[in-house]
Write a protein that holds these residues in place. Structure first.
Motif, PDB file in Angstrom:
ATOM      1  N   ALA A 287       0.833  -1.201   0.000  1.00  0.00           N
ATOM      2  CA  ALA A 287       0.000   0.000   0.000  1.00  0.00           C
ATOM      3  C   ALA A 287       0.871   1.255   0.000  1.00  0.00           C
ATOM      4  N   ALA A 288       1.980   1.212   0.726  1.00  0.00           N
ATOM      5  CA  ALA A 288       2.896   2.348   0.749  1.00  0.00           C
ATOM      6  C   ALA A 288       3.461   2.611  -0.644  1.00  0.00           C
ATOM      7  N   ALA A 289       3.862   1.554  -1.326  1.00  0.00           N
ATOM      8  CA  ALA A 289       4.422   1.707  -2.670  1.00  0.00           C
ATOM      9  C   ALA A 289       3.378   2.240  -3.647  1.00  0.00           C
ATOM     10  N   GLU A 290       2.145   1.774  -3.520  1.00  0.00           N
ATOM     11  CA  GLU A 290       1.086   2.233  -4.421  1.00  0.00           C
ATOM     12  C   GLU A 290       0.775   3.704  -4.202  1.00  0.00           C
ATOM     13  N   ASP A 291       0.667   4.125  -2.955  1.00  0.00           N
ATOM     14  CA  ASP A 291       0.411   5.538  -2.669  1.00  0.00           C
ATOM     15  C   ASP A 291       1.606   6.398  -3.084  1.00  0.00           C
ATOM     16  N   GLY A 292       2.803   5.858  -2.905  1.00  0.00           N
ATOM     17  CA  GLY A 292       3.991   6.591  -3.328  1.00  0.00           C
ATOM     18  C   GLY A 292       4.032   6.796  -4.827  1.00  0.00           C
ATOM     19  N   ALA A 293       3.612   5.797  -5.584  1.00  0.00           N
ATOM     20  CA  ALA A 293       3.568   5.941  -7.045  1.00  0.00           C
ATOM     21  C   ALA A 293       2.585   7.024  -7.451  1.00  0.00           C
ATOM     22  N   ARG A 294       1.448   7.103  -6.746  1.00  0.00           N
ATOM     23  CA  ARG A 294       0.486   8.174  -7.037  1.00  0.00           C
ATOM     24  C   ARG A 294       1.047   9.537  -6.640  1.00  0.00           C
ATOM     25  N   ALA A 295       1.798   9.574  -5.541  1.00  0.00           N
ATOM     26  CA  ALA A 295       2.423  10.832  -5.127  1.00  0.00           C
ATOM     27  C   ALA A 295       3.403  11.317  -6.199  1.00  0.00           C
ATOM     28  N   ARG A 296       4.171  10.391  -6.755  1.00  0.00           N
ATOM     29  CA  ARG A 296       5.137  10.769  -7.798  1.00  0.00           C
ATOM     30  C   ARG A 296       4.428  11.337  -9.025  1.00  0.00           C
ATOM     31  N   GLN A 297       3.372  10.696  -9.473  1.00  0.00           N
ATOM     32  CA  GLN A 297       2.666  11.187 -10.654  1.00  0.00           C
ATOM     33  C   GLN A 297       2.068  12.567 -10.401  1.00  0.00           C
ATOM     34  N   ALA A 298       1.539  12.778  -9.217  1.00  0.00           N
ATOM     35  CA  ALA A 298       0.985  14.091  -8.885  1.00  0.00           C
ATOM     36  C   ALA A 298       2.074  15.159  -8.876  1.00  0.00           C
ATOM     37  N   ALA A 299       3.231  14.827  -8.307  1.00  0.00           N
ATOM     38  CA  ALA A 299       4.324  15.799  -8.234  1.00  0.00           C
ATOM     39  C   ALA A 299       4.888  16.113  -9.618  1.00  0.00           C
ATOM     40  N   LEU A 300       5.029  15.093 -10.451  1.00  0.00           N
ATOM     41  CA  LEU A 300       5.523  15.333 -11.808  1.00  0.00           C
ATOM     42  C   LEU A 300       4.573  16.233 -12.582  1.00  0.00           C
ATOM     43  N   GLY A 301       3.283  16.060 -12.361  1.00  0.00           N
ATOM     44  CA  GLY A 301       2.309  16.849 -13.084  1.00  0.00           C
ATOM     45  C   GLY A 301       2.279  18.298 -12.663  1.00  0.00           C
ATOM     46  N   ARG A 302       2.351  18.548 -11.369  1.00  0.00           N
ATOM     47  CA  ARG A 302       2.199  19.924 -10.890  1.00  0.00           C
ATOM     48  C   ARG A 302       3.530  20.620 -10.630  1.00  0.00           C
ATOM     49  N   TYR A 303       4.530  19.869 -10.223  1.00  0.00           N
ATOM     50  CA  TYR A 303       5.796  20.481  -9.814  1.00  0.00           C
ATOM     51  C   TYR A 303       6.967  19.997 -10.668  1.00  0.00           C
TER      52      TYR A 303
END
Length: 321
Positions: A287-303
Protein backbone atom coordinates in the motif's frame (compact mmCIF):
# COMPACT_ATOMS: atom_id res chain seq x y z
CA UNK A 1 20.54 36.95 -21.37
CA UNK A 2 22.47 37.53 -18.14
CA UNK A 3 20.46 37.00 -14.94
CA UNK A 4 21.97 38.04 -11.62
CA UNK A 5 20.87 36.16 -8.52
CA UNK A 6 22.35 35.19 -5.19
CA UNK A 7 22.86 31.57 -4.18
CA UNK A 8 20.37 31.55 -1.32
CA UNK A 9 18.20 28.43 -1.62
CA UNK A 10 20.09 25.51 -3.13
CA UNK A 11 17.19 23.35 -4.29
CA UNK A 12 15.17 26.20 -5.76
CA UNK A 13 18.19 27.70 -7.49
CA UNK A 14 19.15 24.30 -8.90
CA UNK A 15 15.81 24.21 -10.72
CA UNK A 16 15.93 27.87 -11.78
CA UNK A 17 19.36 27.68 -13.40
CA UNK A 18 18.29 24.83 -15.68
CA UNK A 19 16.81 27.50 -17.97
CA UNK A 20 18.32 28.78 -21.23
CA UNK A 21 20.19 31.82 -19.86
CA UNK A 22 23.51 32.73 -18.29
CA UNK A 23 23.19 32.96 -14.52
CA UNK A 24 25.56 35.24 -12.61
CA UNK A 25 26.11 34.36 -8.94
CA UNK A 26 28.23 36.64 -6.74
CA UNK A 27 31.28 35.16 -5.09
CA UNK A 28 33.36 36.68 -2.30
CA UNK A 29 36.63 35.41 -0.76
CA UNK A 30 34.88 34.05 2.34
CA UNK A 31 32.02 32.51 0.34
CA UNK A 32 29.65 33.89 2.96
CA UNK A 33 25.87 34.34 2.64
CA UNK A 34 26.25 37.20 0.13
CA UNK A 35 28.92 35.50 -1.98
CA UNK A 36 28.57 31.72 -1.93
CA UNK A 37 29.24 31.39 -5.65
CA UNK A 38 28.42 28.14 -7.40
CA UNK A 39 26.91 25.32 -5.38
CA UNK A 40 29.28 22.61 -4.22
CA UNK A 41 26.65 20.02 -3.33
CA UNK A 42 24.09 20.55 -6.12
CA UNK A 43 24.63 19.77 -9.83
CA UNK A 44 24.61 23.14 -11.60
CA UNK A 45 25.19 23.57 -15.35
CA UNK A 46 28.10 25.46 -16.85
CA UNK A 47 25.80 28.40 -17.62
CA UNK A 48 26.12 29.45 -13.96
CA UNK A 49 29.06 31.86 -13.75
CA UNK A 50 30.71 33.19 -10.62
CA UNK A 51 31.34 36.94 -10.55
CA UNK A 52 33.15 38.98 -7.93
CA UNK A 53 31.67 42.36 -6.92
CA UNK A 54 34.43 44.07 -8.92
CA UNK A 55 33.60 42.04 -12.02
CA UNK A 56 29.88 42.76 -11.67
CA UNK A 57 30.52 46.50 -12.07
CA UNK A 58 31.50 45.89 -15.68
CA UNK A 59 29.17 42.99 -16.48
CA UNK A 60 26.02 43.46 -18.58
CA UNK A 61 22.95 42.37 -16.63
CA UNK A 62 19.51 41.94 -18.17
CA UNK A 63 17.52 40.93 -15.08
CA UNK A 64 18.10 40.95 -11.33
CA UNK A 65 16.40 38.27 -9.21
CA UNK A 66 16.22 39.46 -5.60
CA UNK A 67 15.45 37.05 -2.76
CA UNK A 68 16.32 38.92 0.46
CA UNK A 69 15.43 42.49 1.51
CA UNK A 70 19.00 43.81 1.54
CA UNK A 71 19.91 42.54 -1.93
CA UNK A 72 18.58 45.58 -3.80
CA UNK A 73 21.02 47.86 -1.99
CA UNK A 74 23.79 45.30 -2.37
CA UNK A 75 23.12 44.96 -6.10
CA UNK A 76 23.19 48.72 -6.63
CA UNK A 77 26.56 48.91 -4.89
CA UNK A 78 28.09 45.97 -6.75
CA UNK A 79 26.61 46.94 -10.13
CA UNK A 80 28.21 50.37 -10.13
CA UNK A 81 25.09 52.30 -9.22
CA UNK A 82 22.65 50.48 -11.49
CA UNK A 83 19.43 50.18 -9.48
CA UNK A 84 17.31 47.01 -9.69
CA UNK A 85 13.82 47.95 -10.74
CA UNK A 86 14.86 51.41 -11.95
CA UNK A 87 17.88 51.00 -14.19
CA UNK A 88 17.56 47.22 -14.56
CA UNK A 89 14.49 44.98 -14.70
CA UNK A 90 14.00 43.16 -11.40
CA UNK A 91 11.79 40.64 -9.64
CA UNK A 92 11.72 39.72 -5.98
CA UNK A 93 11.19 36.02 -5.24
CA UNK A 94 9.58 35.47 -1.83
CA UNK A 95 10.31 31.92 -0.70
CA UNK A 96 8.74 32.09 2.74
CA UNK A 97 5.36 32.28 4.38
CA UNK A 98 4.94 35.39 6.55
CA UNK A 99 5.95 35.23 10.19
CA UNK A 100 4.96 37.09 13.33
CA UNK A 101 1.56 38.81 13.33
CA UNK A 102 0.55 36.86 10.24
CA UNK A 103 -2.81 38.47 9.34
CA UNK A 104 -1.06 41.85 9.25
CA UNK A 105 2.42 40.88 8.08
CA UNK A 106 3.58 43.50 5.60
CA UNK A 107 6.08 42.46 2.99
CA UNK A 108 9.41 44.38 2.93
CA UNK A 109 8.78 45.13 -0.76
CA UNK A 110 5.17 46.23 -0.36
CA UNK A 111 3.99 49.30 -2.28
CA UNK A 112 6.73 49.11 -4.91
CA UNK A 113 6.00 50.14 -8.50
CA UNK A 114 9.40 49.20 -9.89
CA UNK A 115 9.41 45.40 -9.67
CA UNK A 116 7.28 42.27 -9.58
CA UNK A 117 6.92 40.26 -6.38
CA UNK A 118 6.90 36.53 -7.19
CA UNK A 119 5.57 34.07 -4.62
CA UNK A 120 6.29 30.34 -4.71
CA UNK A 121 2.83 29.33 -3.41
CA UNK A 122 -0.66 30.76 -3.64
CA UNK A 123 -0.89 30.47 0.14
CA UNK A 124 2.05 32.82 0.54
CA UNK A 125 0.61 35.42 -1.83
CA UNK A 126 -2.69 35.30 0.06
CA UNK A 127 -1.13 35.77 3.50
CA UNK A 128 1.53 38.40 2.74
CA UNK A 129 0.32 42.01 2.66
CA UNK A 130 2.05 43.27 -0.48
CA UNK A 131 0.23 46.57 -0.74
CA UNK A 132 0.25 47.95 -4.28
CA UNK A 133 3.20 45.86 -5.49
CA UNK A 134 2.27 43.68 -8.45
CA UNK A 135 2.42 39.99 -7.56
CA UNK A 136 2.57 36.67 -9.35
CA UNK A 137 2.86 33.02 -8.33
CA UNK A 138 5.24 30.53 -9.90
CA UNK A 139 4.98 27.25 -8.06
CA UNK A 140 8.03 25.17 -7.33
CA UNK A 141 9.72 22.96 -9.87
CA UNK A 142 11.88 19.98 -9.04
CA UNK A 143 14.79 18.47 -10.94
CA UNK A 144 13.43 14.93 -11.06
CA UNK A 145 15.63 12.59 -9.00
CA UNK A 146 13.82 9.58 -10.48
CA UNK A 147 11.58 6.93 -8.95
CA UNK A 148 14.02 5.55 -6.37
CA UNK A 149 11.59 4.31 -3.74
CA UNK A 150 12.30 0.93 -2.18
CA UNK A 151 10.80 1.44 1.28
CA UNK A 152 12.93 -1.45 2.48
CA UNK A 153 13.50 0.10 5.91
CA UNK A 154 10.41 0.18 8.17
CA UNK A 155 11.20 3.68 9.35
CA UNK A 156 9.87 7.17 8.64
CA UNK A 157 12.05 9.81 7.00
CA UNK A 158 11.86 13.42 8.21
CA UNK A 159 13.82 16.22 6.56
CA UNK A 160 14.29 19.38 8.63
CA UNK A 161 17.18 21.69 9.37
CA UNK A 162 17.94 22.81 12.94
CA UNK A 163 14.99 21.04 14.61
CA UNK A 164 16.15 21.83 18.15
CA UNK A 165 16.47 25.58 17.55
CA UNK A 166 13.34 25.90 15.43
CA UNK A 167 11.20 23.86 17.79
CA UNK A 168 7.43 24.11 17.42
CA UNK A 169 7.66 25.88 14.07
CA UNK A 170 8.91 22.70 12.42
CA UNK A 171 6.94 20.35 14.67
CA UNK A 172 9.85 19.10 16.75
CA UNK A 173 7.56 18.74 19.76
CA UNK A 174 5.35 16.33 17.77
CA UNK A 175 8.15 13.86 17.11
CA UNK A 176 8.01 11.86 20.40
CA UNK A 177 4.38 10.80 19.79
CA UNK A 178 5.12 10.05 16.14
CA UNK A 179 8.25 8.09 17.07
CA UNK A 180 5.99 5.78 19.07
CA UNK A 181 4.28 4.91 15.78
CA UNK A 182 7.47 4.40 13.77
CA UNK A 183 11.19 4.88 14.34
CA UNK A 184 12.35 8.13 12.78
CA UNK A 185 15.37 9.05 10.68
CA UNK A 186 15.71 12.83 10.75
CA UNK A 187 17.81 14.22 7.90
CA UNK A 188 19.19 17.75 7.90
CA UNK A 189 21.86 20.09 9.20
CA UNK A 190 22.37 20.61 12.91
CA UNK A 191 20.14 17.69 13.89
CA UNK A 192 22.68 16.23 16.32
CA UNK A 193 21.45 15.85 19.89
CA UNK A 194 17.80 15.70 18.84
CA UNK A 195 17.05 12.34 20.47
CA UNK A 196 18.48 13.50 23.79
CA UNK A 197 16.62 16.80 23.55
CA UNK A 198 13.34 14.91 23.09
CA UNK A 199 14.14 12.20 25.65
CA UNK A 200 14.02 9.46 23.00
CA UNK A 201 16.16 6.36 22.66
CA UNK A 202 18.81 6.86 19.94
CA UNK A 203 17.48 4.02 17.80
CA UNK A 204 13.97 5.49 17.95
CA UNK A 205 15.12 8.85 16.59
CA UNK A 206 18.31 8.76 14.52
CA UNK A 207 19.76 11.89 12.94
CA UNK A 208 21.59 11.91 9.62
CA UNK A 209 23.40 14.80 7.90
CA UNK A 210 24.16 13.61 4.36
CA UNK A 211 25.56 15.36 1.30
CA UNK A 212 22.84 16.29 -1.17
CA UNK A 213 24.06 13.66 -3.62
CA UNK A 214 23.30 10.90 -1.10
CA UNK A 215 20.16 12.29 0.49
CA UNK A 216 17.55 11.18 -2.04
CA UNK A 217 18.67 7.56 -2.14
CA UNK A 218 18.69 7.39 1.66
CA UNK A 219 15.22 8.96 1.92
CA UNK A 220 13.79 6.52 -0.62
CA UNK A 221 14.92 3.54 1.46
CA UNK A 222 12.55 4.59 4.24
CA UNK A 223 8.96 3.35 4.14
CA UNK A 224 7.22 6.74 4.43
CA UNK A 225 7.97 10.45 4.38
CA UNK A 226 6.75 12.33 7.47
CA UNK A 227 6.28 16.11 7.35
CA UNK A 228 5.34 17.47 10.82
CA UNK A 229 6.15 21.13 10.03
CA UNK A 230 3.60 23.54 11.47
CA UNK A 231 4.44 26.77 9.73
CA UNK A 232 6.61 27.25 6.70
CA UNK A 233 6.29 27.63 2.98
CA UNK A 234 5.79 24.45 0.96
CA UNK A 235 8.89 22.41 1.81
CA UNK A 236 10.90 21.33 -1.21
CA UNK A 237 11.84 18.15 0.67
CA UNK A 238 8.16 17.18 0.65
CA UNK A 239 7.99 17.58 -3.13
CA UNK A 240 11.29 15.74 -3.57
CA UNK A 241 9.95 12.85 -1.49
CA UNK A 242 6.90 12.67 -3.74
CA UNK A 243 9.14 12.68 -6.83
CA UNK A 244 11.06 9.77 -5.29
CA UNK A 245 7.83 7.79 -5.07
CA UNK A 246 7.36 8.02 -1.30
CA UNK A 247 3.95 8.09 0.37
CA UNK A 248 3.51 11.28 2.39
CA UNK A 249 2.12 11.82 5.89
CA UNK A 250 1.87 15.53 6.66
CA UNK A 251 0.17 18.15 8.73
CA UNK A 252 -2.59 19.77 6.69
CA UNK A 253 -1.13 23.25 6.77
CA UNK A 254 -0.09 26.06 4.40
CA UNK A 255 0.22 24.73 0.82
CA UNK A 256 0.54 21.03 1.68
CA UNK A 257 -3.21 20.62 1.25
CA UNK A 258 -2.80 21.68 -2.40
CA UNK A 259 0.33 19.63 -3.06
CA UNK A 260 -0.68 16.20 -1.74
CA UNK A 261 -3.80 14.81 -3.45
CA UNK A 262 -6.02 12.02 -2.22
CA UNK A 263 -4.39 8.64 -2.60
CA UNK A 264 -0.85 9.97 -2.26
CA UNK A 265 -0.71 9.90 1.52
CA UNK A 266 -2.46 11.30 4.57
CA UNK A 267 -3.01 14.93 5.55
CA UNK A 268 -4.41 15.85 8.94
CA UNK A 269 -3.96 18.34 11.76
CA UNK A 270 -4.60 15.55 14.29
CA UNK A 271 -1.30 13.93 15.32
CA UNK A 272 -3.07 10.71 16.25
CA UNK A 273 -4.30 10.33 12.66
CA UNK A 274 -0.79 10.93 11.34
CA UNK A 275 0.55 8.29 13.72
CA UNK A 276 -2.12 5.84 12.57
CA UNK A 277 -1.22 6.46 8.93
CA UNK A 278 2.49 5.90 9.60
CA UNK A 279 1.77 2.63 11.39
CA UNK A 280 -0.39 1.55 8.47
CA UNK A 281 2.37 2.11 5.94
CA UNK A 282 4.86 0.20 8.05
CA UNK A 283 2.46 -2.72 8.23
CA UNK A 284 1.49 -2.64 4.53
CA UNK A 285 4.52 -2.11 2.26
CA UNK A 286 2.50 -2.70 -0.91
CA UNK A 287 0.00 0.00 0.00
CA UNK A 288 2.90 2.35 0.75
CA UNK A 289 4.42 1.71 -2.67
CA UNK A 290 1.09 2.23 -4.42
CA UNK A 291 0.41 5.54 -2.67
CA UNK A 292 3.99 6.59 -3.33
CA UNK A 293 3.57 5.94 -7.04
CA UNK A 294 0.49 8.17 -7.04
CA UNK A 295 2.42 10.83 -5.13
CA UNK A 296 5.14 10.77 -7.80
CA UNK A 297 2.67 11.19 -10.65
CA UNK A 298 0.98 14.09 -8.89
CA UNK A 299 4.32 15.80 -8.23
CA UNK A 300 5.52 15.33 -11.81
CA UNK A 301 2.31 16.85 -13.08
CA UNK A 302 2.20 19.92 -10.89
CA UNK A 303 5.80 20.48 -9.81
CA UNK A 304 7.74 19.21 -12.79
CA UNK A 305 10.78 21.11 -14.05
CA UNK A 306 9.37 21.70 -17.55
CA UNK A 307 6.31 23.52 -16.23
CA UNK A 308 8.44 25.54 -13.80
CA UNK A 309 10.87 26.74 -16.49
CA UNK A 310 8.02 27.47 -18.92
CA UNK A 311 6.31 29.65 -16.32
CA UNK A 312 9.53 31.52 -15.61
CA UNK A 313 10.21 32.15 -19.29
CA UNK A 314 6.78 33.66 -19.67
CA UNK A 315 7.24 35.87 -16.64
CA UNK A 316 10.73 37.00 -17.70
CA UNK A 317 9.39 37.96 -21.11
CA UNK A 318 6.64 39.98 -19.45
CA UNK A 319 9.04 41.76 -17.09
CA UNK A 320 11.50 42.65 -19.82
CA UNK A 321 8.68 43.99 -21.99
Amino acid sequence: MNILLWHVHGSWTTAFVQGPHTYLVPVTPDRGPDGRGRARTFPWPGSVREKTPAQLRETPVDLVVLQRPHEAELAESWLGGRRPGRDLPAVYVEHNAPDGDVPRTRHPYADRDDLLLVHVTHFNRLFWDSGRTRTAVIEHGIVDPGHRYTGRLPRAAVVVNEPVRRGRTVGTDLLPALAAAAPLDVFGVRTEGLAGHLGLAPDTCRTVDLPQAELHTAMAERRVYLHPVRWTSLGLALLEAMHLGMPVVSLARTEAVEAVPAGAGTLSNRPEILARAVRGYLAEPEAAAEDGARARQAALGRYGLKRFLHDWEGLITEVLA
